[in-house]
Design an enzyme around this catalytic site. Structure first.
Site, short mmCIF file in Angstrom:
data_model
loop_
_atom_site.label_atom_id
_atom_site.label_comp_id
_atom_site.label_asym_id
_atom_site.label_seq_id
_atom_site.Cartn_x
_atom_site.Cartn_y
_atom_site.Cartn_z
N TYR A 42 -2.14 0.42 9.88
CA TYR A 42 -2.38 -0.26 8.60
C TYR A 42 -1.10 -0.27 7.75
O TYR A 42 -0.66 -1.33 7.31
CB TYR A 42 -3.51 0.46 7.84
CG TYR A 42 -3.66 -0.05 6.42
CD1 TYR A 42 -4.06 -1.37 6.18
CD2 TYR A 42 -3.38 0.77 5.33
CE1 TYR A 42 -4.17 -1.84 4.88
CE2 TYR A 42 -3.49 0.30 4.04
CZ TYR A 42 -3.88 -1.02 3.82
OH TYR A 42 -3.98 -1.48 2.54
N THR A 93 0.82 -1.22 0.00
CA THR A 93 0.00 0.00 0.00
C THR A 93 0.84 1.26 0.00
O THR A 93 1.95 1.27 0.57
CB THR A 93 -0.90 0.01 1.26
OG1 THR A 93 -1.50 1.31 1.38
CG2 THR A 93 -0.10 -0.25 2.53
#
Ligand code: UDP
Length: 325
Positions: free
Chosen positions: A143, A119
């Site tokens: 995250y 990501t």
């Protein structure tokens, strides 16, 4: 038996587009999904589904015993940034610890290649834009850290074992299958374009803009929105690259173009023809101001050629899917 591609999270938003793309490329796929957010119906006919967790080594090993695996494409993960701030341990289990187990299974069975969903969140608040892969990784939320740790695990494992990998750092994935076969179906989705098309279709009473005091031209956050079909095409490119014996690679997948939250909302209003309510709210936890990809490596190294690099097209496909849900 011929070798299969193991798609984890294959019943989910991106994974379901992936299994369709694999079928179109005459690849055999097998899916592992715990169906926590995925849908059984999203998996095309003829693709076997095994329901369970990638963190369960016995279960993953059983699947690998039944199907010889030539590569793993690992999507199964938790993906909501603010959720990761309030539930960090869930993210470190689901995204980091479970990936470690899956990679361990891959090493034990001699699986040669892994394509990993990383990501843009690994960059944190980059001081330059567009973001090249050589910029420092300084994630600002659990995250991003949960995914970056998996990149590190893969790097170490690929140095120690005969395994090569592609870590694809996704920017903001949106849109739906242009043929309308699958799309983002999660009931409580939190991502901007999904929320905005739901607002346009009257499924929500409007949209909240999280922060209008960022250091950007209109004060709202800027992101690089990439069409899900182009994203999955990058995975096919990565597979081809790894099978050709190329070294492990980490690369961004985005269009190198940024749009603010307010701009995205305007496009959704224009494409849908609906002027839904927009509420300007305070910042959401964990959001960097600007994330725009440099995509030179994806293009030159993987041979990635985007086909839907256009925000209106992304929104049109997202709207079409949301209408038929
Ligand atoms: N966003 C927003 N309202 C929403 C959902 C998202 O203003 O209802 C903003 C969010 O704060 C961020 C951007 O849209 O600045 C993209 O957020 P999203 O959750 O889609 O993706 P992320 O970049 O967090 O992965």
């Amino acid at each position: 038996m011929e070798s299969h591609i193991l798609v984890t999270g294959g019943a989910g938003y991106i994974g379901s587009h992936m299994t369709l793309a694999l079928q179109a490329a005459s690849e055999r796929a097998v899916v592992i999904d715990d169906l926590s957010t995925g849908r059984r119906e999203a998996i095309p006919a003829g693709v076997p589904l095994f329901q369970g967790s990638v963190g369960d080594a016995g279960f993953v090993g059983d699947v690998m015993d039944r199907y010889p695996i030539g590569a793993i494409i690992h999507f199964a993960a938790s993906i909501v940034v603010p959720d990761s701030v309030t539930h960090p341990l869930d993210y470190y289990r689901n995204n980091t610890a479970n990936a470690r187990t899956l990679i361990d299974c891959a090493v034990q069975r001699g699986v040669p290649h892994v394509v990993f969903s990383s990501t843009a969140a690994v960059y944190g608040e980059p001081d330059r834009t567009p973001i090249g892969e050589n910029l420092p990784t300084q994630p600002i939320n659990p995250y991003g850290r949960s995914k970056l740790m998996v990149e590190w695990i893969l790097g170490d494992v690929a140095r120690a074992h005969p395994l090569s990998y592609a870590a694809l750092r996704y920017f903001n994935v949106a849109g739906a299958d242009p043929e309308g076969r699958t799309g983002q179906s999660t009931p409580n989705a939190t991502h901007l374009i999904k929320i905005a098309v739901q607002a346009a279709l009257g499924k929500r009473d409007g949209i909240d803009v999280f922060g209008t005091d960022y250091p950007t031209p209109d004060g709202s956050c800027i992101r690089d929105y990439v069409h899900v079909s182009d994203l999955v095409a990058a995975h096919l490119d990565a597979l081809r690259y790894l099978r050709a014996g190329q070294p492990s690679i980490t690369c961004n997948i985005g269009y190198a173009a940024g749009y603010s939250v307010l701009e995205v909302i305007e496009v959704v209003k224009r494409v849908s023809g609906v002027d839904f309510p927009v509420r300007l709210e305070g910042r959401r936890a964990g959001d960097p101001a600007v994330l725009v990809a440099s995509n030179d490596s994806a293009k030159t190294q993987l041979g990635w050629t985007p086909r839907y690099d256009d925000l209106e097209t992304i929104v049109r496909h997202a709207l079409a899917w949301e209408r038929q849900l």
